[in-house]
Design a protein around this motif. Structure first.
Motif, PDB file in Angstrom:
ATOM      1  N   ASN A   1      19.497 -25.103   2.650  1.00 55.90           N
ATOM      2  CA  ASN A   1      18.741 -24.740   1.552  1.00 55.90           C
ATOM      3  C   ASN A   1      17.361 -25.094   1.925  1.00 55.90           C
ATOM      4  N   TYR A   2      17.385 -26.465   2.449  1.00 59.40           N
ATOM      5  CA  TYR A   2      16.005 -27.203   2.856  1.00 59.40           C
ATOM      6  C   TYR A   2      15.396 -26.278   3.896  1.00 59.40           C
ATOM      7  N   THR A   3      16.068 -25.912   4.794  1.00 55.99           N
ATOM      8  CA  THR A   3      15.754 -25.105   6.218  1.00 55.99           C
ATOM      9  C   THR A   3      14.798 -23.857   5.522  1.00 55.99           C
ATOM     10  N   VAL A   4      15.717 -23.220   4.591  1.00 60.12           N
ATOM     11  CA  VAL A   4      15.193 -21.807   3.989  1.00 60.12           C
ATOM     12  C   VAL A   4      13.735 -22.326   3.122  1.00 60.12           C
ATOM     13  N   GLU A   5      13.741 -23.281   2.618  1.00 52.24           N
ATOM     14  CA  GLU A   5      12.656 -23.649   1.729  1.00 52.24           C
ATOM     15  C   GLU A   5      11.455 -23.829   2.696  1.00 52.24           C
ATOM     16  N   THR A   6      11.668 -24.472   3.840  1.00 55.84           N
ATOM     17  CA  THR A   6      10.589 -24.968   4.756  1.00 55.84           C
ATOM     18  C   THR A   6      10.196 -23.530   5.219  1.00 55.84           C
ATOM     19  N   GLU A   7      10.994 -22.768   5.786  1.00 55.05           N
ATOM     20  CA  GLU A   7      10.581 -21.457   6.109  1.00 55.05           C
ATOM     21  C   GLU A   7       9.908 -20.535   5.325  1.00 55.05           C
ATOM     22  N   LEU A   8      10.241 -20.633   3.949  1.00 55.38           N
ATOM     23  CA  LEU A   8       9.354 -19.871   3.208  1.00 55.38           C
ATOM     24  C   LEU A   8       8.170 -20.362   2.829  1.00 55.38           C
ATOM     25  N   LEU A   9       7.920 -21.760   2.840  1.00 58.13           N
ATOM     26  CA  LEU A   9       6.791 -22.299   2.718  1.00 58.13           C
ATOM     27  C   LEU A   9       5.902 -22.111   3.667  1.00 58.13           C
ATOM     28  N   MET A  10       6.450 -22.268   4.888  1.00 52.77           N
ATOM     29  CA  MET A  10       5.490 -21.985   6.156  1.00 52.77           C
ATOM     30  C   MET A  10       4.892 -20.623   6.108  1.00 52.77           C
ATOM     31  N   ASN A  11       5.742 -19.543   5.678  1.00 53.77           N
ATOM     32  CA  ASN A  11       5.553 -18.084   5.518  1.00 53.77           C
ATOM     33  C   ASN A  11       3.995 -18.179   4.527  1.00 53.77           C
ATOM     34  N   GLU A  12       4.375 -18.998   3.565  1.00 52.52           N
ATOM     35  CA  GLU A  12       3.209 -18.832   2.383  1.00 52.52           C
ATOM     36  C   GLU A  12       2.005 -19.482   3.004  1.00 52.52           C
ATOM     37  N   ILE A  13       2.219 -20.532   3.688  1.00 51.91           N
ATOM     38  CA  ILE A  13       0.785 -21.044   4.125  1.00 51.91           C
ATOM     39  C   ILE A  13       0.304 -20.174   5.012  1.00 51.91           C
ATOM     40  N   GLU A  14       1.042 -19.651   6.027  1.00 49.42           N
ATOM     41  CA  GLU A  14       0.569 -18.583   6.959  1.00 49.42           C
ATOM     42  C   GLU A  14      -0.196 -17.286   6.305  1.00 49.42           C
ATOM     43  N   ASP A  15       0.426 -16.782   5.333  1.00 46.17           N
ATOM     44  CA  ASP A  15       0.059 -15.551   4.733  1.00 46.17           C
ATOM     45  C   ASP A  15      -1.545 -16.192   3.976  1.00 46.17           C
ATOM     46  N   SER A  16      -1.537 -17.446   3.450  1.00 45.59           N
ATOM     47  CA  SER A  16      -2.703 -17.920   2.693  1.00 45.59           C
ATOM     48  C   SER A  16      -3.801 -18.120   3.915  1.00 45.59           C
ATOM     49  N   THR A  17      -3.524 -18.733   4.951  1.00 47.08           N
ATOM     50  CA  THR A  17      -4.457 -19.024   6.156  1.00 47.08           C
ATOM     51  C   THR A  17      -5.068 -17.791   6.588  1.00 47.08           C
ATOM     52  N   THR A  18      -3.946 -16.726   6.597  1.00 46.15           N
ATOM     53  CA  THR A  18      -4.509 -15.519   7.237  1.00 46.15           C
ATOM     54  C   THR A  18      -5.363 -14.629   6.451  1.00 46.15           C
ATOM     55  N   ARG A  19      -5.239 -14.866   4.809  1.00 49.61           N
ATOM     56  CA  ARG A  19      -5.874 -14.197   4.096  1.00 49.61           C
ATOM     57  C   ARG A  19      -7.428 -14.881   4.054  1.00 49.61           C
ATOM     58  N   ILE A  20      -7.655 -16.100   4.038  1.00 44.07           N
ATOM     59  CA  ILE A  20      -8.490 -16.913   4.286  1.00 44.07           C
ATOM     60  C   ILE A  20      -9.613 -16.417   5.542  1.00 44.07           C
ATOM     61  N   SER A  21      -8.818 -16.364   6.749  1.00 45.19           N
ATOM     62  CA  SER A  21      -9.543 -15.912   7.939  1.00 45.19           C
ATOM     63  C   SER A  21      -9.980 -14.444   7.765  1.00 45.19           C
ATOM     64  N   GLN A  22      -9.241 -13.614   7.317  1.00 43.00           N
ATOM     65  CA  GLN A  22      -9.607 -12.390   7.018  1.00 43.00           C
ATOM     66  C   GLN A  22     -10.549 -12.136   6.163  1.00 43.00           C
ATOM     67  N   LEU A  23     -10.846 -12.856   4.966  1.00 43.99           N
ATOM     68  CA  LEU A  23     -12.045 -13.182   4.111  1.00 43.99           C
ATOM     69  C   LEU A  23     -13.340 -13.514   4.735  1.00 43.99           C
ATOM     70  N   VAL A  24     -13.039 -14.617   5.705  1.00 46.64           N
ATOM     71  CA  VAL A  24     -14.228 -14.961   6.503  1.00 46.64           C
ATOM     72  C   VAL A  24     -14.725 -13.917   7.463  1.00 46.64           C
ATOM     73  N   ASP A  25     -13.848 -13.293   8.055  1.00 48.60           N
ATOM     74  CA  ASP A  25     -14.306 -12.219   9.172  1.00 48.60           C
ATOM     75  C   ASP A  25     -14.999 -10.973   8.270  1.00 48.60           C
ATOM     76  N   ALA A  26     -14.476 -10.727   7.175  1.00 48.46           N
ATOM     77  CA  ALA A  26     -15.002  -9.772   6.345  1.00 48.46           C
ATOM     78  C   ALA A  26     -16.599 -10.117   6.035  1.00 48.46           C
ATOM     79  N   ALA A  27     -16.720 -11.358   5.511  1.00 46.01           N
ATOM     80  CA  ALA A  27     -18.008 -11.770   5.220  1.00 46.01           C
ATOM     81  C   ALA A  27     -18.922 -11.821   6.276  1.00 46.01           C
ATOM     82  N   LYS A  28     -18.367 -12.297   7.415  1.00 40.50           N
ATOM     83  CA  LYS A  28     -19.178 -11.938   8.654  1.00 40.50           C
ATOM     84  C   LYS A  28     -19.554 -10.731   8.934  1.00 40.50           C
ATOM     85  N   GLN A  29     -18.586  -9.650   8.859  1.00 41.37           N
ATOM     86  CA  GLN A  29     -18.871  -8.386   9.165  1.00 41.37           C
ATOM     87  C   GLN A  29     -19.916  -7.957   8.213  1.00 41.37           C
TER      88      GLN A  29
END
Length: 479
Positions: free
Chosen positions: A288-316
């Motif tokens: 269960n801890y393994t699953v939770e850590t994977e889900l949390l890492m996915n959430e962090i990846e999604d969030s930071t990807t969204r931030i990167s996309q917004l910054v790229d959009a602002a730059k564009q």
């Protein structure tokens, strides 16, 4: 184009409205410094060429036009004696810097009085010094006002976009911070549980099997498909029942995590078969801890990807790192604008993209086109009051690139449709609109890109159509 020299008659010049108040000496100077020529039909000069002459029509027909894309679009046609064209701004800009602001051609054999630009500038300053002083102030004052107004409108748009961008960035950033904090707790718990497992009655082959299940579980988490609330609830109930039947306390707390990861009872059966009933609970909680850590890492990846996309959009969107005039992908510009405006558009507006991806890139001023898309989309969203459909369509219309922005708002009243591109005209309440957005958009599209901006509107279907040439050169003057 050169014509056939003709005699200059000062009496004839005195009958023209331009020269009727001049003295005999002044009329004589005009004939001395100027000339009269007879021309066959054809172009006198073309837009953008150095402005060398001031022309006054004595007889015939003159047609003035402006360049739009590859075509000359007729602006005015006149056979009135005394109408003038050419370097009539030479006294303001100086003849060495003046360029023809449009093209002029003769529609029939015509006779014209011609003054060199240098002579015209000198005569204007000698004969009408106060008038020239006032006209200079008007000319440069208008240019300065236009620059200030354009900058003010851009700053207003930037302020609105900055507020929306800040909100859009804050959400994924806050999610990443929360997920990172939770991840730290889960990793600490997993380390503790691993110590318990290592000290427990697990055989080596059992531990190897358990580690293999852990690896496959981590892979499964990344492939999990989203479920509807009803499906998720049914699966959680089934897993909670399985856990209770196998003596694992508070199974209802573990079940949602496993369901979110796409894991079911068959996966739990594999775990039970690998470790045995006496150590099942410890293994399940460790996984269960393994699953939770994977889900949390996915959430962090999604969030930071969204931030990167917004910054790229602002730059564009801002085009800060790019040349003012360049070959641009219209879909990238439209997408960056939609991203920047996403916070303002809101969840009640459905965005439909009907892009023709085969369209070529076109030479343009991308930063200023983004200002146009911002103005039109912002108006469309305001018109729909947060509910409706915004459609952005691109297509090739003969030899021009078409961008159509359509909304399902109440439409533009036919009584004001001809005024919406006028400076300072707005239908928004006081304090909510400057009335400059569409006027500036019109100048950017028509004057700077030699394109066209048109609106069609009925209740429930308003369409702003922008057509841009697929080939162009940088504009000689600001929009």
């Amino acid at each position: 184009m050169s014509g056939q020299p003709m005699p200059c008659d000062k009496e004839e010049l005195s009958t023209l409205f331009l020269f009727e108040k001049l003295s005999e000496e002044q009329l004589a100077r005009l004939c001395r410094d100027g000339r009269v020529e007879q021309f066959e039909p054809g172009y006198l000069y073309h837009e953008g060429e150095p402005a060398t002459c001031f022309y006054v029509l004595l007889h015939g027909t003159i047609v003035l036009s402006r360049r739009v894309g590859a075509d000359d679009v007729e602006v005015t046609r006149s056979s009135e004696r005394g109408v003038y064209a050419g370097a009539f701004q030479a006294y303001v800009q100086g003849p060495e810097h003046a360029r023809y602001q449009g093209s002029a051609r003769l529609a029939e054999p015509s006779r014209l009085f011609i003054l060199p630009a240098e002579t015209f500038a000198v005569i204007m300053r000698d004969w009408f010094p106060m008038a020239v002083h006032l006209l200079e102030g008007l000319f440069f004052g208008t240019q300065n006002t236009q620059r200030v107004v354009n900058q003010r409108e851009r700053l207003l748009a930037l302020g609105s976009l900055s507020a929306g961008l800040t909100h859009e960035l804050n959400n994924p950033a806050a999610a990443a911070v929360r997920a990172t904090s939770a991840l730290r707790e889960r990793v600490a718990g997993m380390r503790h549980k691993l110590g318990v497992i290592a000290a427990g009655p697990y055989r080596r082959d059992t531990l190897e099997t358990l580690v293999g299940i852990q690896e496959r579980t981590a892979e499964q988490v990344s492939k999990a498909a989203p479920l509807s609330p009803l499906e998720a609830a049914d699966r959680e109930d089934a897993l909670a029942d399985w856990l209770d039947e196998h003596g694992i306390a508070d199974g209802w707390q573990l079940a949602p995590t496993f369901v979110q990861a796409g894991l079911g009872a068959d996966w739990l059966d594999q775990v039970a078969a690998a470790v045995g009933e006496e150590t099942l609970e410890g293994a399940v909680r460790w996984l269960n801890y393994t699953v939770e850590t994977e889900l949390l890492m996915n959430e962090i990846e999604d969030s930071t990807t969204r931030i990167s996309q917004l910054v790229d959009a602002a730059k564009q969107y801002s085009q800060l790192d790019r040349a003012p005039f360049q070959v641009a992908d219209m879909h990238e510009l439209l997408d960056s604008t939609l991203t920047m405006l996403s916070g303002k558009i809101g969840p009640g507006v459905r965005i439909v993209r009907e892009y023709d991806r085969s369209l070529p890139k076109i030479p343009a001023y991308p930063g200023e086109l983004n200002q146009v898309w911002t103005n039109i989309i912002d108006n469309a969203v305001s018109a729909m009051a947060g509910e409706g459909t915004l459609t952005v369509r691109t297509a090739l219309d003969r030899d021009q690139l078409l961008v159509e922005i359509r909304d399902t708002g109440p439409g533009v009243d036919p009584d004001i449709r001809d005024r919406i591109f006028d400076p300072f005209f707005t239908t928004k309440p006081v304090g909510e609109g400057t009335g400059l957005g569409l006027a500036i958009s019109w100048r950017i599209i028509v004057n700077k890109h030699h394109g066209s901006l048109h609106v069609e509107s009925v209740p429930g279907d308003t369409r702003f159509e922008v057509r841009l040439p697929t080939t162009a050169e940088p504009a000689h003057s600001p929009s």
